[in-house]
Write a protein that holds these residues in place. Structure first.
Motif, PDB file in Angstrom:
ATOM      1  N   SER A  82      24.864  28.083  43.113  1.00  0.00           N
ATOM      2  CA  SER A  82      23.552  28.655  43.444  1.00  0.00           C
ATOM      3  C   SER A  82      22.421  27.766  42.929  1.00  0.00           C
ATOM      4  N   ASP A  83      22.743  26.843  42.026  1.00  0.00           N
ATOM      5  CA  ASP A  83      21.756  25.918  41.480  1.00  0.00           C
ATOM      6  C   ASP A  83      22.179  24.497  41.851  1.00  0.00           C
ATOM      7  N   SER A  84      21.669  24.010  42.978  1.00  0.00           N
ATOM      8  CA  SER A  84      22.099  22.710  43.498  1.00  0.00           C
ATOM      9  C   SER A  84      21.777  21.555  42.564  1.00  0.00           C
ATOM     10  N   VAL A  85      20.616  21.591  41.944  1.00  0.00           N
ATOM     11  CA  VAL A  85      20.207  20.497  41.070  1.00  0.00           C
ATOM     12  C   VAL A  85      21.108  20.415  39.844  1.00  0.00           C
ATOM     13  N   GLN A  86      21.339  21.548  39.196  1.00  0.00           N
ATOM     14  CA  GLN A  86      22.187  21.554  38.011  1.00  0.00           C
ATOM     15  C   GLN A  86      23.629  21.194  38.366  1.00  0.00           C
ATOM     16  N   TYR A  87      24.083  21.658  39.511  1.00  0.00           N
ATOM     17  CA  TYR A  87      25.433  21.328  39.996  1.00  0.00           C
ATOM     18  C   TYR A  87      25.570  19.816  40.151  1.00  0.00           C
ATOM     19  N   LEU A  88      24.557  19.173  40.728  1.00  0.00           N
ATOM     20  CA  LEU A  88      24.568  17.720  40.904  1.00  0.00           C
ATOM     21  C   LEU A  88      24.614  17.008  39.557  1.00  0.00           C
ATOM     22  N   PHE A  89      23.735  17.408  38.642  1.00  0.00           N
ATOM     23  CA  PHE A  89      23.689  16.769  37.328  1.00  0.00           C
ATOM     24  C   PHE A  89      25.004  16.954  36.575  1.00  0.00           C
ATOM     25  N   ASP A  90      25.562  18.151  36.656  1.00  0.00           N
ATOM     26  CA  ASP A  90      26.826  18.431  35.968  1.00  0.00           C
ATOM     27  C   ASP A  90      27.940  17.532  36.491  1.00  0.00           C
ATOM     28  N   LYS A  91      27.986  17.354  37.804  1.00  0.00           N
ATOM     29  CA  LYS A  91      29.044  16.538  38.411  1.00  0.00           C
ATOM     30  C   LYS A  91      28.881  15.052  38.051  1.00  0.00           C
ATOM     31  N   ILE A  92      27.639  14.583  38.040  1.00  0.00           N
ATOM     32  CA  ILE A  92      27.396  13.185  37.661  1.00  0.00           C
ATOM     33  C   ILE A  92      27.797  12.959  36.206  1.00  0.00           C
ATOM     34  N   ASN A  93      27.367  13.855  35.327  1.00  0.00           N
ATOM     35  CA  ASN A  93      27.666  13.708  33.896  1.00  0.00           C
ATOM     36  C   ASN A  93      29.156  13.869  33.611  1.00  0.00           C
TER      37      ASN A  93
END
Length: 290
Positions: free
Chosen positions: A239-250
């Protein structure tokens, strides 16, 4: 938060996208693009496939200058895709978290959805027009590229009907401190980059290996790949696309960093062992001679 690409989308232009989705087109075979009919133009900052790389300092650099141990995030998008633009708008306020040490964002700004905004008077829809201008700025004023990309890929700039005057792109460029001379150079590159973008869009759409990195087997946009082997991110799982992206990168960065550290440690231990054994053999040889 994605658009799947379908063949119907490509029929009027070169291809189509869904989430945004994608499609194939009979015009997928394009002639060579620009300065000569026999050779493709070699661009300074754009790779052969039309992509460009951004560093942690928001600088555009040629792919050849990226360190061998760098982490690539391949980012496929279409300027007319609502999901792509929404994500870019949200990320424009968090660029410090997006652009990180040893993480290089490789943007592929393509025109899958161009047929949706083409008119009777022009085969240049909003997608390819925006992509060509973004890529031209990458060539002419790389230090202003990310700011210009953020301007164009924003909810405020994207028109629902896909109609945008070229003067509005110039205005956006001037707002990121571009100059009249630079814009003249951008305009000189524009037509060639329209052709180049259509050609690369078709190639990407028909790339079966790329499609295999989708969990559904279909291309969609935004299509984001972290590392050389992982599946494309599925933003519909969060539901939070930005946080999902950051989490996956990190998550990938931490795993990759640990693997590299383990490899370096193993290599150092192996070299130390070989050195000790060589020293031992030398000692034995010396003792025998005595």
């Amino acid at each position: 938060m994605k658009k799947v690409l379908t063949v119907a989308m490509l029929s009027a232009s070169i291809l189509g996208v869904v989430g945004c989705s994608t499609t194939k087109d009979n015009n997928s075979k394009q002639a060579e693009t620009t300065q000569t009919t026999k050779k493709e133009v070699v661009y300074k900052n754009l790779a052969k496939d039309g992509s460009f790389v951004v560093t942690k300092d928001k600088k555009v650099i040629p792919t050849s200058e990226v360190p061998k141990d760098a982490i690539f995030v391949d980012w496929y998008l279409d300027p007319y895709c609502p999901a792509c633009v929404k994500l870019e708008t949200l990320l424009s306020e968090k660029t410090d978290e997006l652009y990180q040490d040893n993480v290089y964002i490789r943007y592929h700004v393509l025109s899958f959805l161009d047929s949706e905004t083409q008119t009777e008077d022009s085969t240049e829809g909003y997608s390819v027009k925006s992509a060509a201008y973004i890529n031209a700025v990458v060539e002419v004023a790389p230090e202003k590229s990310v700011d210009f990309l953020n301007k164009v890929l924003s909810l405020d700039f994207r028109p629902d009907d896909g109609l945008k005057e070229k003067s509005e792109y110039k205005k956006a460029f001037m707002e990121v401190k571009g100059t009249e001379e630079e814009w003249k150079s951008v305009e000189k590159l524009y037509k060639g980059l329209v052709k180049h973008n259509k050609k690369q869009t078709a190639k990407t759409f028909n790339d079966s290996k790329l499609s295999q990195r989708s969990s559904s087997g279909e291309l969609f946009v935004p299509f984001i790949l972290i590392g050389p082997d992982n599946k494309a991110l599925d933003f519909e799982t969060s539901s939070d696309s930005v946080q999902y992206l950051f989490d996956k990168i990190n998550e990938y960065k931490n795993t990759y960093t640990k693997e590299k550290a383990d490899e370096a440690k193993e290599k150092a231990e192996k070299e130390a062992k070989e050195k000790a054994e060589a020293k031992k053999e030398t000692t034995k040889s010396t003792t025998k001679k005595e």
